[in-house]
Scaffold this motif. Structure first.
Motif, PDB file in Angstrom:
ATOM      1  N   ILE A 174      -4.280  45.107  49.495  1.00  0.00           N
ATOM      2  CA  ILE A 174      -5.390  44.503  49.507  1.00  0.00           C
ATOM      3  C   ILE A 174      -6.601  45.547  50.253  1.00  0.00           C
ATOM      4  CG2 ILE A 174      -6.714  42.550  49.806  1.00  0.00           C
ATOM      5  CD1 ILE A 174      -4.845  42.301  47.717  1.00  0.00           C
ATOM      6  N   SER A 175      -6.459  45.865  51.459  1.00  0.00           N
ATOM      7  CA  SER A 175      -7.400  46.578  52.097  1.00  0.00           C
ATOM      8  C   SER A 175      -7.794  47.865  51.474  1.00  0.00           C
ATOM      9  CB  SER A 175      -6.916  46.881  53.676  1.00  0.00           C
ATOM     10  OG  SER A 175      -6.538  45.661  54.204  1.00  0.00           O
ATOM     11  N   HIS A 176      -7.064  48.247  50.695  1.00  0.00           N
ATOM     12  CA  HIS A 176      -7.179  49.934  50.150  1.00  0.00           C
ATOM     13  C   HIS A 176      -7.502  49.748  48.645  1.00  0.00           C
ATOM     14  CE1 HIS A 176      -5.690  51.154  54.142  1.00  0.00           C
ATOM     15  NE2 HIS A 176      -6.736  51.583  53.918  1.00  0.00           N
ATOM     16  N   GLY A 177      -7.771  48.312  48.086  1.00  0.00           N
ATOM     17  CA  GLY A 177      -8.200  48.425  46.638  1.00  0.00           C
ATOM     18  C   GLY A 177      -7.271  47.894  45.681  1.00  0.00           C
ATOM     19  N   ALA A 178      -6.293  47.211  46.108  1.00  0.00           N
ATOM     20  CA  ALA A 178      -5.339  46.489  45.168  1.00  0.00           C
ATOM     21  C   ALA A 178      -6.264  45.356  44.548  1.00  0.00           C
ATOM     22  CB  ALA A 178      -4.231  46.082  45.519  1.00  0.00           C
ATOM     23  N   LYS A 179      -6.053  45.126  43.023  1.00  0.00           N
ATOM     24  CA  LYS A 179      -7.027  44.062  42.541  1.00  0.00           C
ATOM     25  C   LYS A 179      -6.037  42.930  42.181  1.00  0.00           C
ATOM     26  CE  LYS A 179     -10.695  46.496  41.971  1.00  0.00           C
ATOM     27  NZ  LYS A 179     -11.305  46.809  43.061  1.00  0.00           N
ATOM     28  N   ARG A 180      -6.438  41.462  42.960  1.00  0.00           N
ATOM     29  CA  ARG A 180      -5.738  40.447  42.694  1.00  0.00           C
ATOM     30  C   ARG A 180      -6.286  39.660  41.656  1.00  0.00           C
ATOM     31  NH1 ARG A 180      -2.382  38.736  47.099  1.00  0.00           N
ATOM     32  NH2 ARG A 180      -1.739  37.510  45.598  1.00  0.00           N
ATOM     33  N   LYS A 181      -5.469  39.024  40.868  1.00  0.00           N
ATOM     34  CA  LYS A 181      -5.904  38.270  39.682  1.00  0.00           C
ATOM     35  C   LYS A 181      -6.259  36.675  40.193  1.00  0.00           C
ATOM     36  CE  LYS A 181      -2.680  40.230  36.201  1.00  0.00           C
ATOM     37  NZ  LYS A 181      -1.594  39.961  35.229  1.00  0.00           N
ATOM     38  N   GLY A 182      -7.304  36.331  39.630  1.00  0.00           N
ATOM     39  CA  GLY A 182      -8.069  34.896  40.018  1.00  0.00           C
ATOM     40  C   GLY A 182      -7.424  34.057  39.000  1.00  0.00           C
ATOM     41  N   CYS A 183      -7.340  32.523  39.583  1.00  0.00           N
ATOM     42  CA  CYS A 183      -6.910  31.664  38.975  1.00  0.00           C
ATOM     43  C   CYS A 183      -7.762  31.383  37.575  1.00  0.00           C
ATOM     44  CB  CYS A 183      -7.242  30.231  39.957  1.00  0.00           C
ATOM     45  SG  CYS A 183      -6.584  28.786  39.024  1.00  0.00           S
ATOM     46  N   ALA A 184      -6.946  30.988  36.612  1.00  0.00           N
ATOM     47  CA  ALA A 184      -7.688  30.653  35.247  1.00  0.00           C
ATOM     48  C   ALA A 184      -8.564  29.384  35.258  1.00  0.00           C
ATOM     49  CB  ALA A 184      -6.771  30.673  34.203  1.00  0.00           C
ATOM     50  N   SER A 185      -8.298  28.463  36.017  1.00  0.00           N
ATOM     51  CA  SER A 185      -9.038  27.234  36.064  1.00  0.00           C
ATOM     52  C   SER A 185     -10.437  27.715  36.435  1.00  0.00           C
ATOM     53  CB  SER A 185      -8.424  26.190  37.189  1.00  0.00           C
ATOM     54  OG  SER A 185      -9.110  25.137  37.249  1.00  0.00           O
ATOM     55  N   PRO A 186     -11.355  27.009  35.596  1.00  0.00           N
ATOM     56  CA  PRO A 186     -12.874  27.147  35.888  1.00  0.00           C
ATOM     57  C   PRO A 186     -13.311  26.811  37.243  1.00  0.00           C
ATOM     58  CG  PRO A 186     -12.358  26.128  33.826  1.00  0.00           C
ATOM     59  CD  PRO A 186     -11.307  26.173  34.653  1.00  0.00           C
ATOM     60  N   GLY A 187     -14.090  28.064  37.832  1.00  0.00           N
ATOM     61  CA  GLY A 187     -14.716  27.642  39.100  1.00  0.00           C
ATOM     62  C   GLY A 187     -13.651  27.755  40.395  1.00  0.00           C
ATOM     63  N   CYS A 188     -12.409  28.144  40.456  1.00  0.00           N
ATOM     64  CA  CYS A 188     -11.628  28.244  41.323  1.00  0.00           C
ATOM     65  C   CYS A 188     -11.451  29.689  41.951  1.00  0.00           C
ATOM     66  CB  CYS A 188     -10.249  27.896  41.077  1.00  0.00           C
ATOM     67  SG  CYS A 188      -8.671  27.765  42.086  1.00  0.00           S
ATOM     68  N   PRO A 189     -11.765  29.866  43.180  1.00  0.00           N
ATOM     69  CA  PRO A 189     -11.626  31.249  43.859  1.00  0.00           C
ATOM     70  C   PRO A 189     -10.256  31.773  44.273  1.00  0.00           C
ATOM     71  CG  PRO A 189     -12.498  29.828  45.352  1.00  0.00           C
ATOM     72  CD  PRO A 189     -12.259  29.088  44.036  1.00  0.00           C
ATOM     73  N   LYS A 190      -9.218  30.873  44.205  1.00  0.00           N
ATOM     74  CA  LYS A 190      -8.099  31.334  44.569  1.00  0.00           C
ATOM     75  C   LYS A 190      -7.212  32.346  43.933  1.00  0.00           C
ATOM     76  CE  LYS A 190      -6.850  26.999  46.767  1.00  0.00           C
ATOM     77  NZ  LYS A 190      -6.084  25.779  46.853  1.00  0.00           N
ATOM     78  N   THR A 191      -6.190  32.857  44.436  1.00  0.00           N
ATOM     79  CA  THR A 191      -5.464  33.884  43.440  1.00  0.00           C
ATOM     80  C   THR A 191      -4.166  33.328  43.049  1.00  0.00           C
ATOM     81  OG1 THR A 191      -4.401  34.475  45.484  1.00  0.00           O
ATOM     82  CG2 THR A 191      -6.078  35.890  45.071  1.00  0.00           C
ATOM     83  N   VAL A 192      -3.982  33.995  42.004  1.00  0.00           N
ATOM     84  CA  VAL A 192      -2.811  33.613  41.051  1.00  0.00           C
ATOM     85  C   VAL A 192      -1.275  33.605  41.842  1.00  0.00           C
ATOM     86  CG1 VAL A 192      -1.433  34.106  39.228  1.00  0.00           C
ATOM     87  CG2 VAL A 192      -3.822  34.324  38.867  1.00  0.00           C
ATOM     88  N   VAL A 243       0.672  45.678  47.081  1.00  0.00           N
ATOM     89  CA  VAL A 243       0.241  44.516  46.172  1.00  0.00           C
ATOM     90  C   VAL A 243       0.190  44.984  44.801  1.00  0.00           C
ATOM     91  CG1 VAL A 243      -1.337  42.956  45.411  1.00  0.00           C
ATOM     92  CG2 VAL A 243      -0.851  43.252  47.740  1.00  0.00           C
ATOM     93  N   GLN A 244      -0.553  46.231  44.487  1.00  0.00           N
ATOM     94  CA  GLN A 244      -0.629  46.526  42.884  1.00  0.00           C
ATOM     95  C   GLN A 244      -0.937  48.258  42.953  1.00  0.00           C
ATOM     96  OE1 GLN A 244      -4.075  45.695  40.951  1.00  0.00           O
ATOM     97  NE2 GLN A 244      -3.336  45.592  38.848  1.00  0.00           N
ATOM     98  N   GLY A 245      -0.451  48.711  42.373  1.00  0.00           N
ATOM     99  CA  GLY A 245      -0.811  50.202  41.978  1.00  0.00           C
ATOM    100  C   GLY A 245      -0.543  50.999  43.278  1.00  0.00           C
TER     101      GLY A 245
END
Length: 99
Positions: free
Chosen positions: A38-56, A32-34
């Protein structure tokens, strides 16, 4: 097989694009990144909309807050337009790869 030796991978199918695997030994997940899944530490960016927990998905926003998809131009049809403003059911044809 030696403990320091990386796991054997099957060769990719000739019709598919090869996907990178997680760098953690014996992990079959996709990168996913680097170099990590996801299981081994890749960071996912979160939605920029306030209060939204979903990923970009696109442009810093999730699928719920991102740009709206174009709809079919036929009267009463709510399907997503594919080509020329029409959905597949109303005559749009996906173009085959030219390669």
């Amino acid at each position: 097989m030696d403990a320091a030796e990386p796991p054997q991978r099957f060769p990719p199918h000739p019709d598919r694009r090869p996907r990178r695997k997680c760098v953690v030994w014996d992990c079959p997940n996709r990168v996913v990144q680097g170099g990590r899944c996801i299981s081994h530490g890749a960071k996912r960016k979160g939605c920029a909309s306030p209060g939204c927990p979903k990923t970009v998905k696109k442009a810093g926003l999730c699928s719920a807050h991102g740009p709206a998809r174009k709809r079919c131009e036929r009267e009463g049809c709510a399907k997503v337009a594919v080509v020329g403003g029409l959905c597949i059911g109303h005559g749009a044809r996906k173009r085959p790869c030219a390669a």
